[in-house]
Design a protein around this motif. Structure first.
Motif, PDB file in Angstrom:
ATOM      1  N   VAL A  23      39.757  42.481  40.359  1.00 22.06           N
ATOM      2  CA  VAL A  23      40.686  41.415  40.733  1.00 22.06           C
ATOM      3  C   VAL A  23      41.854  41.999  41.539  1.00 22.06           C
ATOM      4  CG1 VAL A  23      42.399  39.793  39.790  1.00 22.06           C
ATOM      5  CG2 VAL A  23      40.081  39.844  38.860  1.00 22.06           C
ATOM      6  N   ILE A  24      42.355  43.137  41.115  1.00 25.10           N
ATOM      7  CA  ILE A  24      43.470  43.774  41.825  1.00 25.10           C
ATOM      8  C   ILE A  24      43.047  44.171  43.237  1.00 25.10           C
ATOM      9  CG2 ILE A  24      44.984  45.794  41.874  1.00 25.10           C
ATOM     10  CD1 ILE A  24      45.069  45.547  38.756  1.00 25.10           C
ATOM     11  N   ALA A  25      41.853  44.738  43.360  1.00 24.38           N
ATOM     12  CA  ALA A  25      41.369  45.134  44.693  1.00 24.38           C
ATOM     13  C   ALA A  25      41.228  43.917  45.599  1.00 24.38           C
ATOM     14  CB  ALA A  25      40.046  45.885  44.574  1.00 24.38           C
ATOM     15  N   GLU A  26      40.709  42.807  45.032  1.00 21.46           N
ATOM     16  CA  GLU A  26      40.586  41.573  45.825  1.00 21.46           C
ATOM     17  C   GLU A  26      41.961  41.067  46.274  1.00 21.46           C
ATOM     18  OE1 GLU A  26      37.906  40.022  47.020  1.00 21.46           O
ATOM     19  OE2 GLU A  26      36.656  41.586  46.136  1.00 21.46           O
ATOM     20  N   SER A  27      42.972  41.246  45.425  1.00 19.73           N
ATOM     21  CA  SER A  27      44.326  40.825  45.772  1.00 19.73           C
ATOM     22  C   SER A  27      44.835  41.571  47.008  1.00 19.73           C
ATOM     23  CB  SER A  27      45.281  41.084  44.611  1.00 19.73           C
ATOM     24  OG  SER A  27      44.828  40.422  43.452  1.00 19.73           O
ATOM     25  N   PHE A  28      44.527  42.867  47.072  1.00 19.04           N
ATOM     26  CA  PHE A  28      44.940  43.644  48.243  1.00 19.04           C
ATOM     27  C   PHE A  28      44.310  43.092  49.509  1.00 19.04           C
ATOM     28  CE2 PHE A  28      46.527  46.756  45.286  1.00 19.04           C
ATOM     29  CZ  PHE A  28      47.504  47.443  46.000  1.00 19.04           C
ATOM     30  N   THR A  29      42.988  42.842  49.468  1.00 16.73           N
ATOM     31  CA  THR A  29      42.337  42.357  50.691  1.00 16.73           C
ATOM     32  C   THR A  29      42.848  40.965  51.047  1.00 16.73           C
ATOM     33  OG1 THR A  29      40.416  41.560  49.447  1.00 16.73           O
ATOM     34  CG2 THR A  29      40.253  43.754  50.394  1.00 16.73           C
TER      35      THR A  29
END
Ligand SMILES: [Zn+2]
Length: 84
Positions: A23-29
């Motif tokens: 979820v955190i990685a998706e937030s960055f993108t």
């Protein structure tokens, strides 16, 4: 720095200790997608990336030669670059 702060402020109430790395990685993108500091996720290993390979106008991204070659041989990649 100001951009990182606005990113942090945007997500401070949305994340907690149970938030997954995915979820955190998706937030960055999501947050940086259309900026001059755009980042993507590698379709193979899921790492965030600022440079690498893009297949078929964004259908897939690869962070490294190793990840690219899990889906494409050199010949297939040359053909992809030629045609698309
Ligand atoms: Zn990768």
């Amino acid at each position: 720095e100001p951009e990182l702060n606005s990113f942090a402020e945007f997500y401070i109430d949305k994340w907690d200790e149970n938030t997954s790395e995915d979820v955190i990685a998706e937030s960055f993108t999501d947050f940086w997608w259309d900026t001059d500091k755009a980042c993507r996720r590698c379709s193979e290993c899921g790492r965030l990336m600022r440079a690498g390979y893009c297949a078929d106008m964004g259908v897939a991204y690869y962070c490294s030669d190793e990840c690219l070659h899990s889906d494409f041989t050199d010949e297939e990649w040359a053909e992809e670059c030629e045609n698309n």
